[in-house]
Each structure stands twice: as structure tokens, then as C-alpha cells.
Design a protein around this motif. Structure first.
Motif, PDB file in Angstrom:
ATOM      1  N   ILE A   1       0.806  -1.231   0.000  1.00  0.00           N
ATOM      2  CA  ILE A   1       0.000   0.000   0.000  1.00  0.00           C
ATOM      3  C   ILE A   1       0.831   1.270   0.000  1.00  0.00           C
ATOM      4  O   ILE A   1       0.299   2.356   0.102  1.00  0.00           O
ATOM      5  N   SER A   2       2.123   1.144  -0.118  1.00  0.00           N
ATOM      6  CA  SER A   2       2.973   2.336  -0.138  1.00  0.00           C
ATOM      7  C   SER A   2       3.070   2.863  -1.565  1.00  0.00           C
ATOM      8  O   SER A   2       2.110   2.742  -2.337  1.00  0.00           O
ATOM      9  N   VAL A   3       4.205   3.410  -1.934  1.00  0.00           N
ATOM     10  CA  VAL A   3       4.340   4.008  -3.264  1.00  0.00           C
ATOM     11  C   VAL A   3       5.417   3.322  -4.098  1.00  0.00           C
ATOM     12  O   VAL A   3       5.896   3.885  -5.074  1.00  0.00           O
ATOM     13  N   GLY A   4       5.765   2.096  -3.749  1.00  0.00           N
ATOM     14  CA  GLY A   4       6.773   1.360  -4.504  1.00  0.00           C
ATOM     15  C   GLY A   4       6.239   0.881  -5.848  1.00  0.00           C
ATOM     16  O   GLY A   4       5.030   0.896  -6.103  1.00  0.00           O
ATOM     17  N   GLU A   5       7.147   0.407  -6.685  1.00  0.00           N
ATOM     18  CA  GLU A   5       6.749  -0.029  -8.028  1.00  0.00           C
ATOM     19  C   GLU A   5       5.905  -1.295  -8.019  1.00  0.00           C
ATOM     20  O   GLU A   5       5.240  -1.595  -9.000  1.00  0.00           O
ATOM     21  N   ALA A   6       5.887  -2.046  -6.900  1.00  0.00           N
ATOM     22  CA  ALA A   6       5.075  -3.267  -6.816  1.00  0.00           C
ATOM     23  C   ALA A   6       3.924  -3.114  -5.820  1.00  0.00           C
ATOM     24  O   ALA A   6       3.345  -4.098  -5.379  1.00  0.00           O
ATOM     25  N   ASP A   7       3.579  -1.878  -5.456  1.00  0.00           N
ATOM     26  CA  ASP A   7       2.529  -1.622  -4.465  1.00  0.00           C
ATOM     27  C   ASP A   7       1.207  -1.293  -5.163  1.00  0.00           C
ATOM     28  O   ASP A   7       0.950  -0.140  -5.525  1.00  0.00           O
ATOM     29  N   PHE A   8       0.375  -2.338  -5.334  1.00  0.00           N
ATOM     30  CA  PHE A   8      -0.872  -2.190  -6.079  1.00  0.00           C
ATOM     31  C   PHE A   8      -2.134  -2.392  -5.239  1.00  0.00           C
ATOM     32  O   PHE A   8      -3.241  -2.388  -5.778  1.00  0.00           O
ATOM     33  N   THR A   9      -1.990  -2.576  -3.932  1.00  0.00           N
ATOM     34  CA  THR A   9      -3.165  -2.920  -3.130  1.00  0.00           C
ATOM     35  C   THR A   9      -4.200  -1.809  -3.124  1.00  0.00           C
ATOM     36  O   THR A   9      -5.371  -2.034  -3.433  1.00  0.00           O
ATOM     37  N   LYS A  10      -3.805  -0.600  -2.768  1.00  0.00           N
ATOM     38  CA  LYS A  10      -4.772   0.499  -2.680  1.00  0.00           C
ATOM     39  C   LYS A  10      -5.405   0.781  -4.034  1.00  0.00           C
ATOM     40  O   LYS A  10      -6.627   0.923  -4.135  1.00  0.00           O
ATOM     41  N   SER A  11      -4.609   0.816  -5.098  1.00  0.00           N
ATOM     42  CA  SER A  11      -5.174   1.097  -6.425  1.00  0.00           C
ATOM     43  C   SER A  11      -6.087  -0.043  -6.888  1.00  0.00           C
ATOM     44  O   SER A  11      -7.069   0.197  -7.604  1.00  0.00           O
ATOM     45  N   SER A  12      -5.811  -1.267  -6.452  1.00  0.00           N
ATOM     46  CA  SER A  12      -6.687  -2.394  -6.811  1.00  0.00           C
ATOM     47  C   SER A  12      -8.043  -2.244  -6.133  1.00  0.00           C
ATOM     48  O   SER A  12      -9.085  -2.499  -6.756  1.00  0.00           O
ATOM     49  N   PHE A  13      -8.052  -1.832  -4.860  1.00  0.00           N
ATOM     50  CA  PHE A  13      -9.329  -1.598  -4.175  1.00  0.00           C
ATOM     51  C   PHE A  13     -10.087  -0.450  -4.847  1.00  0.00           C
ATOM     52  O   PHE A  13     -11.304  -0.538  -5.040  1.00  0.00           O
ATOM     53  N   GLN A  14      -9.384   0.601  -5.219  1.00  0.00           N
ATOM     54  CA  GLN A  14     -10.036   1.731  -5.885  1.00  0.00           C
ATOM     55  C   GLN A  14     -10.615   1.304  -7.237  1.00  0.00           C
ATOM     56  O   GLN A  14     -11.701   1.752  -7.613  1.00  0.00           O
TER      57      GLN A  14
END
Length: 186
Positions: free
Chosen positions: A101-114
Motif C-alpha cells: 500500500i505504499s508508493v513502490g513499483e510493486a505496491d498495487f493494493t490500494k489502487s486495486s481496491f479503488q
């Protein structure tokens, strides 16, 4: 109403001839973790892998609070796999995820929920470590996205997850008590 029943409450009810009462249903909590580096504690580690400590900790804490829990799996670091995990969990009262959920290149959790229509209630808290913690809702399902850092995940669960589960359980006293004090020096 709003009190968690214990053996003494049951005794008082029985002393009044009360054999049936209405109660809240236990909240259903689904937990998943994200990260290709994660392995379960019963698997062998290879290379730069680490054990998934967050999920067992969160499961135990949720069960201690009286929730029915299920762990679906570890999702890979891809938006497609995270969305699939979310869809598997949407029949829950609360989804708790850890990692990504951070801003790394492999952090897709928050955008997936959105992407599936989550309404963000709050994001980014003033806590270190743990800043990227996010709370959202999809329909009637509450969502708590916790960081992958085990300390941050455990701490922010205590601050936010516990209150969410107690609220879903119908408990009146759902917040952590605070202590006010004065420091001797600045």
C-alpha cells in the motif's frame, strides 16, 4: 445492549429467568497478504523470501476479539491477482490486507481496491512506521489496508482494526482508552 457477554452476565440473565436474548452476529473478517517475497511459516524459504508473520498475527487477534476469520492466501505483486483476492473476500464484513500500500513499483493494493469501486474513508496516518494505512468501504464491506512491515501492521491494527471489529460486533466501548500526562521537560 452493547456489552460483550461474559459468564457473569449469563448468570444475571439466568437469575431473572431470561433464557433468550438478541445478540450481534460475529463479524466475518477475511485476511490476505501481498508480496512475492512472502512464504507461509510451514514452507521453506528460498533466496530473498521471508515468512508471512502478519497474517497469523492478525488472524489470532481477530479471533481474540470474537470475529470469525478466514485467510484466503498470499497475493502476488500484480493488480490482477490482488483484485482476484479482493473479489474472493467481498462477502466479508471486513477485509484486512497487509502489504503493497505504499508508493513502490510493486505496491498495487490500494489502487486495486479503488479499481473495484472502494470509497476511501482515510489514507495516510501520522504514524511511523505505518503511514500508508488506509481505511475504505466497498458496499457494506469495510477494508483496512495495513503496511507490510510487521510492527506497523500490528500497531495500526491495534489502533484501527480493533475498533472496527468491536464496532461491527455492536460493542459500545470500541475505542482504545487514552492517558493524558505532562512531560517534565521539553
Amino acid at each position: 445492549k452493547g456489552e460483550k457477554l461474559n459468564p457473569y452476565h449469563i448468570g444475571v440473565l439466568a437469575s431473572q429467568g431470561i433464557s433468550h436474548i438478541k445478540v450481534f452476529k460475529k463479524p466475518r473478517v477475511t485476511i490476505f497478504a501481498t508480496g512475492k517475497e512472502l512464504k507461509m511459516h510451514y514452507e521453506n524459504l528460498e533466496g530473498s523470501q521471508i515468512y508471512n508473520t502478519n497474517s497469523p498475527t492478525l488472524i489470532a487477534k481477530c479471533e481474540m476479539l470474537g470475529a470469525e476469520t478466514s485467510f484466503i492466501r498470499i497475493a502476488s505483486d500484480s493488480k490482477e491477482d490482488i483484485i482476484k483476492a479482493i473479489q474472493e473476500a467481498l462477502d466479508s464484513d471486513l477485509i484486512i490486507s497487509s502489504g503493497g500500500i505504499s508508493v513502490g513499483e510493486a505496491d498495487f493494493t490500494k489502487s486495486s481496491f479503488q479499481e473495484i469501486g472502494a470509497e476511501i474513508i482515510f489514507e495516510k496516518v501520522a504514524i511511523k512506521p505505518g503511514k500508508p494505512t488506509t481505511f475504505a468501504k466497498v458496499g457494506k464491506t469495510a477494508i483496512l489496508n495495513l503496511p507490510g512491515n510487521p510492527l506497523a501492521a500490528a500497531l495500526n491494527f491495534e489502533l484501527f482494526g480493533q475498533s472496527i471489529i468491536l464496532a461491527l460486533s455492536g460493542i459500545n466501548s470500541k475505542y482504545i482508552n487514552t492517558i493524558k500526562t505532562k512531560i517534565k521537560q521539553r
